[in-house]
Scaffold this active site. Structure first.
Site, mmCIF file in Angstrom:
data_model
loop_
_atom_site.group_PDB
_atom_site.id
_atom_site.type_symbol
_atom_site.label_atom_id
_atom_site.label_comp_id
_atom_site.label_asym_id
_atom_site.label_seq_id
_atom_site.Cartn_x
_atom_site.Cartn_y
_atom_site.Cartn_z
ATOM 1 N N PHE A 1 2.523 5.986 -2.662
ATOM 2 C CA PHE A 1 2.657 7.027 -1.585
ATOM 3 C C PHE A 1 2.408 6.682 -0.111
ATOM 4 O O PHE A 1 3.202 7.308 0.778
ATOM 5 C CB PHE A 1 1.618 8.124 -1.673
ATOM 6 N N LYS B 1 11.416 3.593 -8.602
ATOM 7 C CA LYS B 1 10.703 4.896 -8.994
ATOM 8 C C LYS B 1 9.753 4.934 -8.035
ATOM 9 O O LYS B 1 8.766 4.414 -7.685
ATOM 10 C CB LYS B 1 9.983 4.498 -10.057
ATOM 11 N N GLU C 1 5.684 10.006 -6.636
ATOM 12 C CA GLU C 1 6.091 11.307 -6.793
ATOM 13 C C GLU C 1 5.438 12.279 -5.555
ATOM 14 O O GLU C 1 5.845 13.599 -5.410
ATOM 15 C CB GLU C 1 5.686 12.057 -8.075
ATOM 16 N N SER D 1 -2.160 1.021 -6.822
ATOM 17 C CA SER D 1 -3.892 0.697 -6.859
ATOM 18 C C SER D 1 -3.990 -0.340 -7.722
ATOM 19 O O SER D 1 -3.047 -0.789 -8.908
ATOM 20 C CB SER D 1 -4.664 1.977 -7.345
ATOM 21 N N CYS E 1 -3.060 -0.613 2.967
ATOM 22 C CA CYS E 1 -3.567 -1.612 1.957
ATOM 23 C C CYS E 1 -3.929 -2.298 3.134
ATOM 24 O O CYS E 1 -4.708 -3.294 2.588
ATOM 25 C CB CYS E 1 -2.706 -2.034 1.284
ATOM 26 N N GLU F 1 -12.467 0.809 -3.096
ATOM 27 C CA GLU F 1 -11.369 1.138 -2.093
ATOM 28 C C GLU F 1 -11.571 2.473 -1.831
ATOM 29 O O GLU F 1 -11.517 3.404 -2.965
ATOM 30 C CB GLU F 1 -10.110 0.437 -2.695
#
Ligand code: NAD
Length: 509
Positions: free
Chosen positions: A163, A187, A190, A240, A295, A395
């Protein structure tokens, strides 16, 4: 999929639906499953997104597989012209894309534009693909025999993105994958699916044939469908660490080429001779930009004593000047992506207090320039974080900056090298010898020297070490071209009248 109440679910039926993009057109999902898409600054559901089932995965992959031979065989010049047109269109319309991105992710508009610019750099690299997929040629390796190599596309390639960079991360992969002749099934996350649709429509406008680029929305069901589909030849994943590991193992078990980039916990080592004003500015930018949902964000400042107190004062005074609010207004930092994620990030502040850390600035309950229902959490600074605390080991992926104090350079390096992740790191110092030693001794994939977010430019490759990557290939740069092509070595002989007859041994001259 949804976690909303029945009333919320029924009202979502009236909202716009983000459809799939298959065969060059929008295709509303047929699975009957959808997920809510939020405007994080308003805290409300503004759209729903289709979640694909296995039958829709099959349909999407079949469309991409059908488009592959003609796209592979299209001349290099024509494919290059389409990529150039896409570059021009994206550059012209990046403002529109930034608005879409901000409305679903929450990051401020300038940051959204920055993300698109970094993606554009990969598009620009990809336009130069003819030079990068040239093969080699050796003439007369044996009498009358030539050997040469070609670089061919793989076929249908799958991309699964997170995301936090809904435009840039897909662009780490698809410009190169497409340019060299693959067809792509993307993909996207969402949580913010519309940026991918905008890019698909631009590619269509640029002249990309139908079926060459597909967007399939979904969750685990769609992802598993791609991982297991025999016609999907490779998977490029970013997300992740636990999911990256799952993707790597599952896709590899199904015979695919995989690159899976995972999570991070990036440290900034501050030596006593560093310019502390530069360090404080950098810690703010790298810790709180994009609300820490990067990240490559810095999440731990490792201060070599005696500088910690002075540095913390400088960081705290700068934090007081940050404005938090709706990313469409002129703010420094927007909301977090969902309420659930905001609550999870905020829970680490309680963990810090329970573990005896010193919460210098608590971002809960801050003033915001935005709707009260938004998913807000202000910048947070935590000093003396114990190394056993989950605040240090996990994280967090939000605007929470930890400070750890060490006595020496050596202690700092040992600390960073003991971490589970190895994505990015930075050293701040004016000592060139120390910086040079750091780049040699540190076990991290991307290193900044007085640069807090050392994201490599497009012609280098992006990726970390350890739990930050699974598989041997990084994203973009030359490694990207290698990942999306496979080499054929061809040995050829065109007979001339002197061909020499039967010989059962290897040729020796
Ligand atoms: P995520 O792992 O939750 O999701 C990433 C993708 O995986 C999404 O498309 C999602 O739909 C899919 N997914 C989620 N759960 C799944 C499951 N159980 N099975 C199969 N697929 C699943 O990550 P996120 O929250 O979207 O993104 C944030 C994470 O991504 C952070 O950990 C961040 O560090 C990481 N990230 C890493 C890099 C990098 O280059 N190393 C870059 C950006 C983000």
């Amino acid at each position: 999929m949804t976690t909303e109440s029945p009333t919320e679910q029924s009202s979502q039926a009236d909202l716009p639906l983000v459809a799939h993009w298959i065969d060059g057109t929008q295709r509303p999902g047929r699975s009957g499953r959808t997920a809510p898409v939020y405007d994080p600054a308003l805290g409300v559901v503004t759209k729903t997104v289709s979640l694909a089932d296995r039958a829709e995965v099959d349909e999407a992959v079949a469309s991409a597989a059908k488009a592959f031979p003609a796209w592979r065989d299209m001349s290099i010049t024509k494919r290059q012209q389409i990529m150039f047109r896409f570059r021009e269109l994206l550059n012209e319309r990046k403002g529109d894309l930034a608005e879409i991105l901000t409305s679903e992710h929450g990051k401020v508009l300038s940051d959204a534009l920055g993300e698109i610019t970094r993606g554009l750099e990969v598009v620009e690299l990809a336009t130069g693909f003819p030079h990068l997929i040239k093969g080699e040629f050796s003439q007369q390796v044996s009498t009358g025999v030539d050997v040469y190599s070609t670089k061919s596309p793989l076929g249908v390639v799958g991309i699964i993105s997170p995301f936090n960079f809904p435009a840039m991360v897909p662009m780490w992969f698809f410009p190169i994958a497409l340019a060299v002749g693959n067809t792509v099934v993307l993909k996207p996350s969402e949580k913010d699916p519309s940026s991918a649709m905008f890019l698909a429509d631009l590619l269509r406008e640029a002249g990309l044939p139908d079926g060459v680029f597909t967007v399939l929305h979904g969750d685990k069901e769609a992802v598993d469908g791609l991982l297991e589909h025999p016609d999907v030849k490779s998977i490029s994943f970013v997300g992740s660490t636990p999911i990256a590991q799952y993707i790597y193992e599952t896709a590899a078990r199904h015979g695919k080429r995989v690159q899976a980039l995972g999570g991070a916990k990036n440290h900034m080592l501050v030596l006593p001779d560093a310019d502390l004003d530069l360090v404080a500015d950098s810690a703010i930018n790298a810790g709180f930009g994009s609300a820490g949902e990067r990240c490559m964000a810095i999440s731990v400042v490792v201060a070599v004593e005696p500088v910690a107190d002075e540095l913390i004062d400088k960081i705290r005074s700068r934090m007081a000047g940050l404005t938090i609010g709706d990313g469409r207004r002129s703010c420094d930092m927007g909301p977090l992506v969902t309420r659930q994620h905001r609550d999870k990030v905020a829970s680490y502040i309680d963990v810090a207090l329970e573990d005896g850390a010193d919460v210098v600035v608590d971002g809960r309950g801050i003033e915001v320039d935005g709707d009260a229902s938004g998913f807000w959490l202000g910048p947070t600074l935590i000093d003396r974080v114990p190394l056993t605390s989950r605040v240090y080991t996990e994280e967090i992926f939000g605007p929470v900056l930890s400070v750890v104090r060490v006595a020496s350079y050596e202690e700092g390096v040992a600390l960073i090298n003991a971490g589970a992740f190895g994505n990015g790191t930075a050293i701040f110092t004016n000592d060139g010898g120390a910086a040079r030693r750091f780049q040699n001794e540190i076990e991290v994939g991307m290193i900044g020297i007085n640069v807090p977010i050392p994201v490599p430019v497009a012609y280098y490759s992006f990726g970390g070490f350890k739990d930050s990557i699974f598989g041997s290939s990084k994203a973009y740069g030359l490694q990207g071209f290698d990942f999306f092509t496979r080499e054929k070595a061809i040995t050829s002989r065109w007979l001339d009248p002197s061909h020499g007859g039967i010989n059962l041994g290897f040729p020796q001259n």
